[in-house]
Design an enzyme around this catalytic site. Structure first.
Site, mmCIF file in Angstrom:
data_model
loop_
_atom_site.group_PDB
_atom_site.id
_atom_site.type_symbol
_atom_site.label_atom_id
_atom_site.label_comp_id
_atom_site.label_asym_id
_atom_site.label_seq_id
_atom_site.Cartn_x
_atom_site.Cartn_y
_atom_site.Cartn_z
ATOM 1 N N ARG A 164 0.886 -1.179 0.000
ATOM 2 C CA ARG A 164 0.000 0.000 0.000
ATOM 3 C C ARG A 164 0.911 1.212 0.000
ATOM 4 O O ARG A 164 1.692 1.390 0.942
ATOM 5 C CB ARG A 164 -0.902 -0.017 1.238
ATOM 6 C CG ARG A 164 -1.618 1.289 1.488
ATOM 7 C CD ARG A 164 -2.693 1.190 2.538
ATOM 8 N NE ARG A 164 -3.815 0.412 2.041
ATOM 9 C CZ ARG A 164 -5.009 0.342 2.646
ATOM 10 N NH1 ARG A 164 -5.231 1.007 3.761
ATOM 11 N NH2 ARG A 164 -5.977 -0.381 2.125
ATOM 12 N N HIS B 276 -7.244 0.335 -6.455
ATOM 13 C CA HIS B 276 -7.427 -0.562 -5.298
ATOM 14 C C HIS B 276 -8.069 -1.859 -5.816
ATOM 15 O O HIS B 276 -9.225 -2.164 -5.533
ATOM 16 C CB HIS B 276 -8.323 0.128 -4.268
ATOM 17 C CG HIS B 276 -8.254 -0.471 -2.897
ATOM 18 N ND1 HIS B 276 -7.395 -1.487 -2.546
ATOM 19 C CD2 HIS B 276 -8.964 -0.188 -1.756
ATOM 20 C CE1 HIS B 276 -7.567 -1.788 -1.272
ATOM 21 N NE2 HIS B 276 -8.510 -1.027 -0.771
ATOM 22 N N GLN C 215 -9.905 -4.563 -3.576
ATOM 23 C CA GLN C 215 -11.211 -4.087 -3.133
ATOM 24 C C GLN C 215 -12.260 -4.322 -4.224
ATOM 25 O O GLN C 215 -13.346 -4.835 -3.959
ATOM 26 C CB GLN C 215 -11.107 -2.587 -2.816
ATOM 27 C CG GLN C 215 -12.402 -1.982 -2.321
ATOM 28 C CD GLN C 215 -12.762 -2.454 -0.928
ATOM 29 O OE1 GLN C 215 -11.952 -2.395 -0.023
ATOM 30 N NE2 GLN C 215 -13.974 -2.947 -0.750
ATOM 31 N N ASP D 137 -17.479 6.275 -1.404
ATOM 32 C CA ASP D 137 -16.203 6.205 -0.678
ATOM 33 C C ASP D 137 -15.998 7.567 -0.020
ATOM 34 O O ASP D 137 -16.735 8.526 -0.293
ATOM 35 C CB ASP D 137 -15.064 5.869 -1.670
ATOM 36 C CG ASP D 137 -13.717 5.637 -0.984
ATOM 37 O OD1 ASP D 137 -13.679 5.498 0.263
ATOM 38 O OD2 ASP D 137 -12.692 5.609 -1.697
ATOM 39 N N CYS E 160 -16.287 0.818 0.595
ATOM 40 C CA CYS E 160 -15.067 0.034 0.835
ATOM 41 C C CYS E 160 -14.652 0.074 2.299
ATOM 42 O O CYS E 160 -13.948 -0.829 2.753
ATOM 43 C CB CYS E 160 -13.941 0.549 -0.053
ATOM 44 S SG CYS E 160 -13.617 2.305 0.168
ATOM 45 N N ARG F 146 -13.109 -9.543 1.304
ATOM 46 C CA ARG F 146 -11.699 -9.222 1.030
ATOM 47 C C ARG F 146 -10.840 -10.445 1.360
ATOM 48 O O ARG F 146 -9.892 -10.770 0.640
ATOM 49 C CB ARG F 146 -11.242 -8.023 1.879
ATOM 50 C CG ARG F 146 -11.863 -6.680 1.508
ATOM 51 C CD ARG F 146 -11.300 -6.112 0.222
ATOM 52 N NE ARG F 146 -9.858 -5.944 0.254
ATOM 53 C CZ ARG F 146 -9.213 -4.905 0.807
ATOM 54 N NH1 ARG F 146 -9.901 -3.918 1.335
ATOM 55 N NH2 ARG F 146 -7.894 -4.832 0.786
HETATM 56 N N1 NVA Z 1 -10.171 6.143 -1.218
HETATM 57 C C1 NVA Z 1 -9.778 5.696 0.109
HETATM 58 C C2 NVA Z 1 -9.915 4.223 0.209
HETATM 59 C C3 NVA Z 1 -9.492 3.614 1.532
HETATM 60 C C4 NVA Z 1 -9.628 2.130 1.553
HETATM 61 C C5 NVA Z 1 -8.351 6.152 0.380
HETATM 62 O O1 NVA Z 1 -7.527 6.059 -0.535
HETATM 63 O O2 NVA Z 1 -8.064 6.576 1.478
HETATM 64 N N1 CP Z 2 -11.093 -0.922 2.402
HETATM 65 C C1 CP Z 2 -9.832 -0.974 2.857
HETATM 66 O O1 CP Z 2 -8.870 -1.161 2.101
HETATM 67 O O2 CP Z 2 -9.720 -0.831 4.214
HETATM 68 P P1 CP Z 2 -8.365 -0.547 5.009
HETATM 69 O O3 CP Z 2 -7.898 0.835 4.627
HETATM 70 O O4 CP Z 2 -8.755 -0.631 6.468
HETATM 71 O O5 CP Z 2 -7.352 -1.582 4.652
#
Ligand code: NVA
Ligand code: CP
Length: 313
Positions: free
Chosen positions: A110, A137, A140, A232, A272, A300
């Protein structure tokens, strides 16, 4: 070991959700269903294998599902905490990739910038999986369409609307929607549309499955008659400085009871997570019987186990 044959990998990395074609996505969804139904059959499928889990941003779902998932396949996940120091600071990303490739069989990362993932993938000799970047992502999106398939059986022609920021989650949803033949409608404020190149790629990929992808400014128009409404956060991780400005711009894109009434009577609500209750979604929608957000979160686990099987077996 499993009695179900595991398909041969086409792409060794999963960086966006555009790598796998329609047939490959169907294989993933099938395998995910089997992994969910018969976890014991896969309990030693990755015995003796190791996974490096690099997270540059906080996570609940991604970290726990990859750690539990790898353990559930007989393997081991090693968490590398980069939430306090950036990847590439102590050692270059190419050198990190080359080191990890000597010890582990996959890298899940990530990161803030997609180019960091691309660089990891370029220099690693093991599969690299995107666990969320600024652009995509994919894990997801696969879990989300698996969840919709559980509910509705078929994804071909399924109408769903994404309302809010044209962000990483939106991008991977578009990519996967195109490959499963869904009819996706997107409503964003002006200036927050999904990236034009990702839209173009999805439209091109969707020709094979007869998927459609339409853009709207009005959330009411986008959700009219759809079977699922997805949203989201308005400010993603790394955009905290813009949160107050975005809250004003996105206010009319909140998914609330009035907006859900415009969707199909049985429409599902999806997110998500983590959700900002009272911002992009109200408590009444999050906690309603139509909300499948925790099914998405559970899936997931199963879908990522299937992804690991497809890339590592
Ligand atoms: N769009 C959000 C998704 C988190 C799972 C982010 O990037 O923070
Ligand atoms: N949806 C998702 O990726 O959650 P986290 O940020 O908690 O991993």
């Amino acid at each position: 070991m499993t009695t179900m044959s595991i398909p041969v990998a086409l792409s060794t990395d999963l960086l966006t959700g555009t790598e796998w074609n329609a047939a490959r996505v169907q294989e993933l969804l099938q395998l995910s269903a089997d992994v969910k139904a018969r976890p014991d059959h896969y309990a030693s499928a990755l015995a003796g294998r190791f996974l490096a889990l690099i997270l540059e941003k906080p996570s609940l779902r991604t970290r726990v599902t990859f750690e539990v998932g790898m353990r559930g396949l007989g393997g081991t996940a090693i968490f590398l905490d980069h939430t306090v120091s950036r990847l590439g600071e102590r050692e270059s990303i190419p050198d990190v990739a080359r080191n990890l490739s000597r010890w582990v069989q996959a890298i899940v990362a990530r990161v803030f910038a997609q180019r960091e993932l691309d660089q990891l993938a370029e220099f690693a000799s093991v599969p690299v999986i995107n666990a969320l970047s600024d652009r995509f992502h994919p894990c997801q999106a696969y879990a989300d369409f698996f969840t919709l398939r559980e509910r509705y059986g078929t994804l071909r022609g399924l109408k769903l609307a994404y309302v809010g920021d044209g962000n990483n989650v939106c991008h991977s949803l578009m990519a996967v929607a195109a490959r499963v033949g869904a009819e996706m409608r997107i409503a964003t404020p002006a200036g927050y549309e999904p990236d034009a190149s990702v839209v173009a790629e999805a439209r091109q990929a969707g020709r094979e499955t007869r998927a459609t992808l339409e853009m709207f400014a009005s959330p009411e128009e986008a959700v009219a008659g759809v079977r699922a409404v997805y949203t989201d956060v308005w400010a993603s991780m790394g955009q905290e400085d813009e949160a107050a400005t975005r809250a004003k711009i996105f206010a009319s894109y909140q998914v609330n009871d009035a907006l859900m009434k415009r969707a199909a009577p049985d429409a599902l609500f999806m997110h998500c997570l983590p959700a900002h209750r009272g911002a992009e979604v109200t408590d009444s929608v999050m906690d309603s019987p139509r909300s499948i957000v925790f099914d998405q979160a559970e899936n997931r686990l199963h879908v990522q186990k299937a992804i690991l099987l497809m890339l590592l077996s």
